[in-house]
Design an enzyme around this catalytic site. Sequence first.
Site, PDB file in Angstrom:
ATOM      1  N   GLY A  12      70.642  40.552  44.568  1.00 11.97           N
ATOM      2  CA  GLY A  12      71.952  40.101  45.014  1.00 11.97           C
ATOM      3  C   GLY A  12      71.971  38.651  45.460  1.00 11.97           C
ATOM      4  CG  ASP A  31      62.461  44.867  47.851  1.00 10.61           C
ATOM      5  OD1 ASP A  31      63.546  44.475  48.320  1.00 10.61           O
ATOM      6  OD2 ASP A  31      62.064  46.043  47.978  1.00 10.61           O
ATOM      7  CB  CYS A  76      71.190  47.341  57.394  1.00  8.73           C
ATOM      8  SG  CYS A  76      71.534  48.634  56.167  1.00  8.73           S
ATOM      9  CB  SER A 316      73.060  45.460  46.789  1.00  4.02           C
ATOM     10  OG  SER A 316      72.830  44.149  46.302  1.00  4.02           O
TER      11      SER A 316
END
Length: 330
Positions: A12, A31, A76, A316
């Site tokens: 993204g 990642d 998150c 994303s």
Amino acid sequence: MEILELYSGIGGMHWALKASGVEGKIKAAVDINPTANSVYKHNFPEITLLSRNVQSLTPKFINKLSVDTILMSPPCQPFTRNGLQEDINDERTKSFIYILSILPELNVTRILIENVKGFEQSKMRDLLIGTLEKCGFLYQEFILTPTQFGVPNTRHRYYCIAKKPPSSFNFEAGSLKTELPYRQNANDCFEISLILDQNEDLASYYLGDKILTNYLDTTDIRYSTSKNTCCFTKAYGRYVKGTGSVYSDLPEVKSEMYNKLSDFDPRSNSYLQLAHQLKIRFFTPREISRLMSFPEDFTFPKSTSDKQKYMLLGNSINVKVVAELIKLLQ
């Protein structure tokens, strides 16, 4: 910008850089999720993609990449309103804490961070801001949503952009902002008819009898003329309540059929027959990627299942919103 992309996911941030028009190069992406990495590599085969934990990156290794910018969207889950909200005590914050701990040793002069709304009230946020100030960064925090940019999807997110002097912002930085400086909110969002799949076989996306019987009253139904959708989460397609909007093929003027459902017992055949007439389905992964402002040339490998696509998209960013922030960061 010479960029290190951390928690790179499906790319993204990379797509946002391209959309921004700002001159920059991704020197490396990092990642640990193999499925996300397969999507990233599929779209950006030329990029150095490191499948490793962020905590394995030493200051020496990062400085050797000769990067001056970090773009990142750390996990998150420790801050989501539906989670346990363990904040800095959550194991998933450890890699972010690590990056902040080595920031004083890095030759980085620009940073962009995205996270979930709620992060701004966390101890992790306090640690972030304290570290930025210690390292001499100027910074600005935002809470923004795509609907402010004409995109029909509500997805409030926390953003922080930071620069080191002598670079500075061309606006007065200060307390958390809910809109971009020098930019008026879009007057209106486009109709979701513009993002709908026209050629794909959609039969598998229609809601099944179990969902129609038990959960239809909890769904957020949208139509082709609708100009907003709810935030899509990684559980979309598996669950209905709170995971994102669904779509009805009917014209909105016929949505009154939905109100007639209350005349019937949800366990009755009459209820189910009427529910089927609503022609309600999940949005396809391609439609959701459009709502999240990914371009048409963004694609998934053929081996990626719809379940995986929904999970990856749910984790994303909105490309258009981040592209606007990258413009402020240059």
